[in-house]
Scaffold this motif. Sequence first.
Motif, PDB file in Angstrom:
ATOM      1  N   GLU A 409       0.826  -1.211   0.000  1.00  0.00           N
ATOM      2  CA  GLU A 409       0.000   0.000   0.000  1.00  0.00           C
ATOM      3  C   GLU A 409       0.861   1.263   0.000  1.00  0.00           C
ATOM      4  O   GLU A 409       0.489   2.289  -0.549  1.00  0.00           O
ATOM      5  CB  GLU A 409      -0.951  -0.018   1.211  1.00  0.00           C
ATOM      6  N   GLU A 447      -7.460  -7.892  -5.155  1.00  0.00           N
ATOM      7  CA  GLU A 447      -8.171  -6.632  -4.935  1.00  0.00           C
ATOM      8  C   GLU A 447      -8.052  -5.806  -6.204  1.00  0.00           C
ATOM      9  O   GLU A 447      -7.066  -5.899  -6.932  1.00  0.00           O
ATOM     10  CB  GLU A 447      -7.593  -5.866  -3.737  1.00  0.00           C
ATOM     11  N   TYR A 449      -7.799  -2.102  -7.881  1.00  0.00           N
ATOM     12  CA  TYR A 449      -7.456  -0.708  -7.601  1.00  0.00           C
ATOM     13  C   TYR A 449      -7.738   0.158  -8.815  1.00  0.00           C
ATOM     14  O   TYR A 449      -7.399  -0.200  -9.948  1.00  0.00           O
ATOM     15  CB  TYR A 449      -5.978  -0.591  -7.213  1.00  0.00           C
ATOM     16  N   GLU A 454      -8.787   1.373  -3.419  1.00  0.00           N
ATOM     17  CA  GLU A 454      -9.254  -0.005  -3.420  1.00  0.00           C
ATOM     18  C   GLU A 454     -10.748  -0.023  -3.693  1.00  0.00           C
ATOM     19  O   GLU A 454     -11.536   0.569  -2.963  1.00  0.00           O
ATOM     20  CB  GLU A 454      -8.957  -0.650  -2.068  1.00  0.00           C
ATOM     21  N   ASN A 457     -12.725  -6.560  -4.032  1.00  0.00           N
ATOM     22  CA  ASN A 457     -11.978  -7.581  -3.319  1.00  0.00           C
ATOM     23  C   ASN A 457     -12.668  -8.900  -3.632  1.00  0.00           C
ATOM     24  O   ASN A 457     -13.890  -8.972  -3.612  1.00  0.00           O
ATOM     25  CB  ASN A 457     -12.086  -7.248  -1.819  1.00  0.00           C
TER      26      ASN A 457
END
Length: 553
Positions: A409, A447, A449, A454, A457
């Motif tokens: 992240e 996930e 993006y 985000e 999921n």
Amino acid sequence: MYALLASSNRRVSSPREPMHILLPPFRRARRLYCFHISLSIAQLSVSSLNPEETLRKLQELAKEGLDPYVVAYRFEVTARAEELRKKYSLLQPGEETGDRVSVAGRLWHVRRHGGITFMDLRDESGRIQLVVRKDVVATNPRLEKVLQFLDKGDIVGVRGRVIKTKAGEVSVLVEDLELLAISWRPIPFHEFGVKDPEQRYRERYLDIMLNSKVRSAIVGLYQVEREMRRVLDEKGFVEVHTPKLQAIYGGALAKPFVTKINALDRTVYLSIAPETYLKRLVVAGLHRVYEIAVSFRNEDIDATHYPEFVQLEAYMAFADWNDMMSLGEELISEAVKALYGSYKVEREDGTTLDFSRPWQRVNMVEAVEEALKVRVRDMSREELAELAESLGVEARDPRAGKIMEKLFEKVAMPRLKNPTFVTLFPRDISPLARPSREDPRYAERFELYIAGLEIANGYSELNNPVLQYHFFKEEEELRRALEAESHPMDRDYVRALEYGLPPTGGIGIGLYRLMMVLSGLPSIKDVIPFTITSPENVELVSESLEWLARRYL
RNA sequence: GGGCCCGUAGCUCAGCCAGGCAGAGCAGCGGGCUUUUAACCCGUGGGUCCCGGGUUCAAAUCCCGGCGGGCCCGCCA
């Protein structure tokens, strides 16, 4: 000494009676209302408005039998503003038709020119100009009367003929006008009229009325949901509702809201995710099932988090994570297409988001290695923690996977602009996902993006009850050790798995976040119709006009 | 939880640094105008300068404390 004098002077010179003292008792008010009203209203700092003027207007209208609260219960609408503008765009400037239409909406601007008045009316479709001309008014006394008291902000219905003005604007030449509702409060009628962020959220109806980006985001969310329902429906999915009041919360790692069912005297939790219930339904034989679920997480509020949010979760039996990535691509890109007519979205900052399929897929470890130019895949927890600390990333968590996720992240996530699936999440932070068929240190979890956020999921769902029970036990220990969020043991869920869950893929899509990304609005609160605000002492015009209620009863 | 910024007319803000009659635009109200686009022109009312205290002959302005709001940073979609 001087200071004392000065301050006491100030205190003496600025006494204010509390407002309620100025409000006359009911009976007296009826007799002397003219005097008292102007007095009490004058004390109201309420928005500018001019309640006195508005009251005067209402009294005058009532005298003529035109009080909208009395006479206006419905209005026959035959046309929408935007349709008229399109349909009659080819008229010549100055050209008048005999086509009679009736439209209704709120007046945004009133431009009086003596013998002619132009007004902008907005309905839910858009804007149309009204033209009220002296020679037409002369044939309709009621119109003449109402016109005197019209203000911007009022809700009106008009009947008239479609014309194009000399300036070339499609308009309705008003032959008759009904005042349907009045506005007691001034409306800041400029685009982005409400600038104070707090007022925007407090009086959200104003923000939604005035801020076209907010309005189209809210309508856009409906269109996104509609399109996603269409796609899922065509594939044979069934939409359901799972409980929002749950004895055991689960399906995500988050703090729940705690409440109580009085009838049972039991503590329950507001749903943090529909996941475990939807998978129970797959066990039950609903092999393709989804929910557009309101979820509640009792955690901090910031630009990308709000305690209640909406996510679409879909589960498909006999499918794995790859199928779910494809489904996610289809759902989101078709929604984008439905919304913007293209798979490419131009954003206000000048960048373009490209939703054309297929989307990029990168695995988490490779993304980190790519960003750092360091080989991390075989690092121990301690080595990872050291690396993380050196980059200013907190690394106290006992799970190596958590540290890896944080590294990701920090160093890789902000780079992901166009839709990108990040795959192969660490196993130890994915207690509901199936271990990777290639490397059990990872889970078949991804996930999505977009624009650094985000959005979704998903995973190959863990269907092995023995492993699920084992992971729940691990989570329990983690909770004790860390006091961190962990997935609680859910014995009924494991029992359901023991009856047999087919190989199943699942995905959850955060709809507010998706709408944020699409609209370019900076805060999740901008795309949520109403959010909570701090307590407020609301001053009401109506409070000082309570005596007026009697007229209508 | 840590850092930065803001609070003045109904709204948006200037004035504050360098103390000296409380200001502008918009909105409101009155008047004018038969082709405007946030119309325009003339006139006019409108203030707890967030609250409390201090310094000073004098505070919107300087100092201290508080309240309200926003933004950035750390944890969760």
